[in-house]
Write a protein that holds these residues in place. Structure first.
Motif, mmCIF file in Angstrom:
data_model
loop_
_atom_site.group_PDB
_atom_site.id
_atom_site.type_symbol
_atom_site.label_atom_id
_atom_site.label_comp_id
_atom_site.label_asym_id
_atom_site.label_seq_id
_atom_site.Cartn_x
_atom_site.Cartn_y
_atom_site.Cartn_z
ATOM 1 N N LEU A 1 -12.276 8.300 11.554
ATOM 2 C CA LEU A 1 -11.075 8.452 12.684
ATOM 3 C C LEU A 1 -10.055 7.636 12.625
ATOM 4 C CD1 LEU A 1 -13.582 9.086 15.646
ATOM 5 C CD2 LEU A 1 -12.177 10.659 14.691
ATOM 6 N N PHE A 2 -10.217 6.151 12.197
ATOM 7 C CA PHE A 2 -9.277 5.472 11.918
ATOM 8 C C PHE A 2 -8.137 5.866 11.054
ATOM 9 C CE2 PHE A 2 -8.014 1.208 9.621
ATOM 10 C CZ PHE A 2 -7.045 0.872 10.600
ATOM 11 N N SER A 3 -8.938 6.396 9.693
ATOM 12 C CA SER A 3 -8.024 6.878 8.677
ATOM 13 C C SER A 3 -7.327 8.169 8.986
ATOM 14 C CB SER A 3 -8.845 6.792 7.217
ATOM 15 O OG SER A 3 -10.245 7.479 7.590
ATOM 16 N N PHE A 4 -7.792 8.742 9.718
ATOM 17 C CA PHE A 4 -7.266 10.407 10.359
ATOM 18 C C PHE A 4 -6.138 10.053 10.990
ATOM 19 C CE2 PHE A 4 -6.928 13.827 13.165
ATOM 20 C CZ PHE A 4 -6.835 14.659 12.229
ATOM 21 N N PHE A 5 -6.042 9.204 12.017
ATOM 22 C CA PHE A 5 -5.222 8.968 13.000
ATOM 23 C C PHE A 5 -4.126 8.073 12.154
ATOM 24 C CE2 PHE A 5 -8.078 9.980 15.953
ATOM 25 C CZ PHE A 5 -7.871 11.153 16.578
ATOM 26 N N ALA A 6 -4.292 7.129 11.209
ATOM 27 C CA ALA A 6 -3.324 6.436 10.501
ATOM 28 C C ALA A 6 -2.724 7.133 9.608
ATOM 29 C CB ALA A 6 -4.103 5.172 9.895
ATOM 30 N N SER A 7 -3.330 8.377 8.880
ATOM 31 C CA SER A 7 -2.528 9.095 8.068
ATOM 32 C C SER A 7 -1.379 9.708 8.512
ATOM 33 C CB SER A 7 -3.578 10.094 7.544
ATOM 34 O OG SER A 7 -3.764 11.215 8.181
ATOM 35 N N GLU A 8 -1.360 10.277 9.685
ATOM 36 C CA GLU A 8 -0.027 10.623 10.529
ATOM 37 C C GLU A 8 1.080 9.613 10.195
ATOM 38 O OE1 GLU A 8 -1.075 11.875 14.379
ATOM 39 O OE2 GLU A 8 -2.592 13.202 13.574
ATOM 40 N N ARG A 9 0.890 8.725 10.093
ATOM 41 C CA ARG A 9 1.965 7.619 10.006
ATOM 42 C C ARG A 9 2.309 6.816 8.711
ATOM 43 N NH1 ARG A 9 0.547 7.912 15.315
ATOM 44 N NH2 ARG A 9 1.512 7.095 16.887
ATOM 45 N N LEU A 10 1.253 7.115 7.891
ATOM 46 C CA LEU A 10 1.599 6.163 6.546
ATOM 47 C C LEU A 10 1.897 7.425 5.463
ATOM 48 C CD1 LEU A 10 -1.794 4.236 6.525
ATOM 49 C CD2 LEU A 10 0.412 3.487 6.996
ATOM 50 N N ALA A 11 2.561 6.970 4.196
ATOM 51 C CA ALA A 11 2.651 7.698 3.235
ATOM 52 C C ALA A 11 1.436 7.569 2.278
ATOM 53 C CB ALA A 11 3.755 7.207 2.643
ATOM 54 N N THR A 12 0.443 8.641 2.634
ATOM 55 C CA THR A 12 -1.133 8.790 1.943
ATOM 56 C C THR A 12 -0.743 8.834 0.608
ATOM 57 O OG1 THR A 12 -1.254 10.754 2.739
ATOM 58 C CG2 THR A 12 -1.848 9.183 4.080
ATOM 59 N N GLU A 13 0.331 9.453 -0.056
ATOM 60 C CA GLU A 13 0.287 9.667 -1.466
ATOM 61 C C GLU A 13 0.541 8.380 -2.263
ATOM 62 O OE1 GLU A 13 3.828 10.625 0.462
ATOM 63 O OE2 GLU A 13 1.913 11.661 0.813
ATOM 64 N N LYS A 14 1.155 7.297 -1.750
ATOM 65 C CA LYS A 14 1.435 6.411 -2.237
ATOM 66 C C LYS A 14 0.288 5.447 -2.956
ATOM 67 C CE LYS A 14 6.061 5.392 -0.608
ATOM 68 N NZ LYS A 14 7.082 4.529 0.045
ATOM 69 N N MET A 15 0.339 4.816 -4.223
ATOM 70 C CA MET A 15 -0.820 4.232 -4.638
ATOM 71 C C MET A 15 -1.040 2.689 -3.771
ATOM 72 S SD MET A 15 -1.938 2.740 -8.442
ATOM 73 C CE MET A 15 -0.869 3.870 -9.304
ATOM 74 N N SER A 16 -0.021 2.372 -3.293
ATOM 75 C CA SER A 16 -0.144 0.809 -2.837
ATOM 76 C C SER A 16 -0.611 1.060 -1.376
ATOM 77 C CB SER A 16 1.572 0.150 -2.729
ATOM 78 O OG SER A 16 2.158 1.088 -1.939
ATOM 79 N N THR A 17 -0.262 2.271 -0.756
ATOM 80 C CA THR A 17 -0.808 2.612 0.650
ATOM 81 C C THR A 17 -2.385 2.739 0.550
ATOM 82 O OG1 THR A 17 1.195 3.536 1.300
ATOM 83 C CG2 THR A 17 -0.709 4.268 2.567
ATOM 84 N N VAL A 18 -2.757 3.465 -0.418
ATOM 85 C CA VAL A 18 -4.049 3.762 -0.760
ATOM 86 C C VAL A 18 -4.762 2.291 -0.942
ATOM 87 C CG1 VAL A 18 -5.622 4.803 -2.449
ATOM 88 C CG2 VAL A 18 -3.731 6.021 -1.499
ATOM 89 N N VAL A 19 -4.574 1.564 -1.812
ATOM 90 C CA VAL A 19 -5.081 0.389 -1.865
ATOM 91 C C VAL A 19 -5.328 -0.579 -0.886
ATOM 92 C CG1 VAL A 19 -4.881 -1.850 -3.255
ATOM 93 C CG2 VAL A 19 -4.428 0.342 -4.348
ATOM 94 N N LEU A 20 -3.979 -0.799 -0.064
ATOM 95 C CA LEU A 20 -4.234 -1.656 0.924
ATOM 96 C C LEU A 20 -4.809 -0.971 2.138
ATOM 97 C CD1 LEU A 20 -2.954 -4.180 2.235
ATOM 98 C CD2 LEU A 20 -0.840 -2.864 3.123
ATOM 99 N N PHE A 21 -4.926 0.110 2.522
ATOM 100 C CA PHE A 21 -5.680 1.077 3.323
ATOM 101 C C PHE A 21 -6.993 0.922 3.045
ATOM 102 C CE2 PHE A 21 -7.142 4.188 6.183
ATOM 103 C CZ PHE A 21 -6.763 3.924 7.335
ATOM 104 N N SER A 22 -7.422 1.135 1.815
ATOM 105 C CA SER A 22 -8.913 0.995 1.439
ATOM 106 C C SER A 22 -9.652 -0.259 1.803
ATOM 107 C CB SER A 22 -9.115 1.671 -0.005
ATOM 108 O OG SER A 22 -8.635 2.889 -0.216
ATOM 109 N N PHE A 23 -8.564 -1.282 1.235
ATOM 110 C CA PHE A 23 -9.006 -2.825 1.675
ATOM 111 C C PHE A 23 -9.322 -3.076 3.000
ATOM 112 C CE2 PHE A 23 -7.956 -7.297 2.187
ATOM 113 C CZ PHE A 23 -8.790 -7.866 1.319
#
Length: 163
Positions: free
Chosen positions: A82-104
């Protein structure tokens, strides 16, 4: 409908792969959480019903295989989805840096929830595990772009295009 029939089998296979890789590569000292990466990917790319069912199923299977407290990881994975679903609307989820930071961040959130639960429920002192959880979060965040790429390729293989 085929998704819901294959989900338990594929979840079991993923958890077995995760446990096997952790035992072989890391000698069982840490867990390479592929299931957490899949839950974050589901939060970024699936609708809320399919993703919540996926997160619950992965958490439940993980609880059955290696969780000492039934339902703990099922709850945590649904919260992270749910946290990642609602955050995906506000983030550029295709960027590698976003994926790394969000996964962390998601890995640290999961570890914080586990520490908090064990501290409150069992009065366990888990202050010595912070370094292990930090290393585990780093490992998850560095492996996440590779698994996101593989999951996108798998998605294209099944659907012919990204969902």
């Amino acid at each position: 409908m085929l998704y819901y029939f294959l989900l338990p089998l594929l979840s079991i296979l993923l958890i077995i792969l995760q446990s096997t890789l952790s035992d072989v590569i890391l000698s069982g000292r840490m867990v390479l959480e592929l299931s957490l990466i899949v839950v974050v990917f589901a939060g970024f790319h699936l609708d809320i019903i399919r993703g919540a069912v996926l997160a619950f199923m992965l958490g439940l299977i993980f609880d059955c295989v290696s969780g000492p407290v039934p339902g703990l990881f099922a709850f945590i994975y649904v919260v992270i989805f749910l946290f990642s679903f609602f955050a995906s609307e506000r983030l550029a989820t295709e960027k590698m840096s976003t994926v790394v930071l969000f996964s962390f961040c998601c890995s640290l959130l999961k570890d914080f929830m586990v520490i908090l639960f064990y501290s409150l429920a069992f009065r366990m002192d888990m202050t010595k595990t912070h370094l292990v959880f930090l290393l585990q979060a780093l490992m998850v965040s560095l492996c996440a772009p590779l698994f996101f790429y593989l999951l996108r390729r798998l998605e294209v293989f099944f659907y012919g295009e990204e969902a």
